[in-house]
Scaffold this motif. Structure first.
Motif, PDB file in Angstrom:
ATOM      1  N   THR A  86       4.509 -13.787  -0.368  1.00  0.00           N
ATOM      2  CA  THR A  86       4.333 -13.342   1.022  1.00  0.00           C
ATOM      3  C   THR A  86       3.115 -12.432   1.081  1.00  0.00           C
ATOM      4  OG1 THR A  86       5.658 -11.344   0.678  1.00  0.00           O
ATOM      5  CG2 THR A  86       6.840 -13.312   1.446  1.00  0.00           C
ATOM      6  N   ALA A 195      12.663  -6.021   1.734  1.00  0.00           N
ATOM      7  CA  ALA A 195      12.341  -7.452   1.777  1.00  0.00           C
ATOM      8  C   ALA A 195      13.314  -8.229   0.895  1.00  0.00           C
ATOM      9  CB  ALA A 195      10.900  -7.676   1.330  1.00  0.00           C
ATOM     10  N   GLU A 198      16.884  -8.148   2.658  1.00  0.00           N
ATOM     11  CA  GLU A 198      17.045  -8.876   3.925  1.00  0.00           C
ATOM     12  C   GLU A 198      16.344 -10.229   3.919  1.00  0.00           C
ATOM     13  OE1 GLU A 198      15.589  -6.248   6.947  1.00  0.00           O
ATOM     14  OE2 GLU A 198      16.883  -4.609   6.289  1.00  0.00           O
ATOM     15  N   SER A 200      13.315 -10.795   4.264  1.00  0.00           N
ATOM     16  CA  SER A 200      12.174 -10.849   5.172  1.00  0.00           C
ATOM     17  C   SER A 200      11.092  -9.925   4.651  1.00  0.00           C
ATOM     18  CB  SER A 200      12.588 -10.403   6.574  1.00  0.00           C
ATOM     19  OG  SER A 200      12.913  -9.034   6.545  1.00  0.00           O
ATOM     20  N   THR A 203       4.750  -8.382   8.191  1.00  0.00           N
ATOM     21  CA  THR A 203       3.489  -9.092   8.424  1.00  0.00           C
ATOM     22  C   THR A 203       2.346  -8.104   8.589  1.00  0.00           C
ATOM     23  OG1 THR A 203       4.028  -9.153  10.781  1.00  0.00           O
ATOM     24  CG2 THR A 203       4.554 -11.105   9.499  1.00  0.00           C
TER      25      THR A 203
END
Ligand code: CTP
Ligand code: MG
Length: 245
Positions: A86, A195, A198, A200, A203
């Motif tokens: 990510t 991160a 969860e 996620s 960004t």
């Protein structure tokens, strides 16, 4: 006297899925040079960036090093590190190379190749003036709605409007974002745990600082710092470059 320096992390490890080329977005050509080179040149030209760390896709470290470090306009030291899955993980990999002399850390996307040197200086100046987290932002011209899934029977393309925030207080944010190094390290350390928990990732780096409960600040952004996501964005960027020359 404490040694002061600004390190810029240039994120270039994404694949560019939405652009849909057969090479990573950061290596896509704009007017004769890869996007990552355009971005690196403008960071260097600001005169306030002392070194660069470029995050690259797996296996492309030497390709990225060659194009960035050998560019005559990139006259600051360049290190290249493999990014993660990510954007947040890629920034964390770059941040791991920051040292105690880097009092300011910038995070900038290669996907914003034309962010002008004066914007880089504006962000660094605001951090040095005592703002620990600084993001460039522009007023939004569209009215923005917050939505939620429509209740059953709403149809596949229908969402429910939850609220309409006052447009006057909204800003569309850009990069480079600038930080006090220790604050950004703390934000990423906490963000990594979240991160994983969860599933996620953030960004935007200022968002991680906000999640710590620490203040973040907006300085005026620049149209030229637009993000390239699609082929049409590349055409707009080419036009902006033509306008300047
Ligand atoms: N990025 C990164 N590491 C990732 C994902 C993204 O360093 N794992 C970088 C990209 O290279 C880009 C910036 O983060 O400079 C913003 O990401 P985005 O515009 O989404 O680029 P991509 O992820 O490459 O594009 P897409 O989402 O279309 O695949
Ligand atoms: Mg992406």
């Amino acid at each position: 006297m404490v040694d002061e320096g600004a390190l810029a992390i240039l994120t270039a490890a994404g694949s560019g899925t939405r652009l849909g080329r057969d090479l990573p977005k950061a290596l896509v050509d704009l007017a004769g040079f890869p996007l990552v080179v355009h971005a690196a040149r403008r960071l260097a030209a600001s005169g306030v960036v002392d070194s660069l760390v470029v995050t690259c896709p797996a296996g492309l470290d030497s390709a990225v090093r060659d194009v960035v470090a050998q560019d005559p306009h990139v006259d600051v030291p360049v290190r290249v590190v493999e990014g993660g899955g990510t954007r947040q993980a890629s920034v964390a990999a770059g941040l791991a190379l920051a040292g105690p002399d880097d009092d300011v850390v910038l995070v900038h996307d290669a996907a914003r190749p034309l962010a002008p040197p004066r914007l880089v200086r504006r962000v660094v100046d605001a951090v040095r003036a005592g703002h620990g987290a600084v993001v460039p932002g522009l007023p939004v011209t569209d009215t923005v709605k917050r939505v939620a899934p429509a209740s059953a029977g709403g149809g596949p393309d229908v969402e429910r409007v939850v609220e309409t925030p006052d447009r006057a207080v909204l800003r569309a944010v850009q990069t480079p974002q600038g930080f006090d190094r220790a604050l950004l390290q703390r934000a990423h350390a906490q963000g990594a745990g979240r991160a994983t928990a969860e599933g996620s990732a953030a960004t935007d780096d200022a968002g991680l600082v906000e999640a710590l409960g620490e203040p973040a600040y907006v300085v005026t952004g620049e149209e030229a710092a637009m993000k390239i996501t699609t082929e049409r964005d590349l055409q707009v960027a080419a036009l902006l470059l033509e306008e300047k020359s």
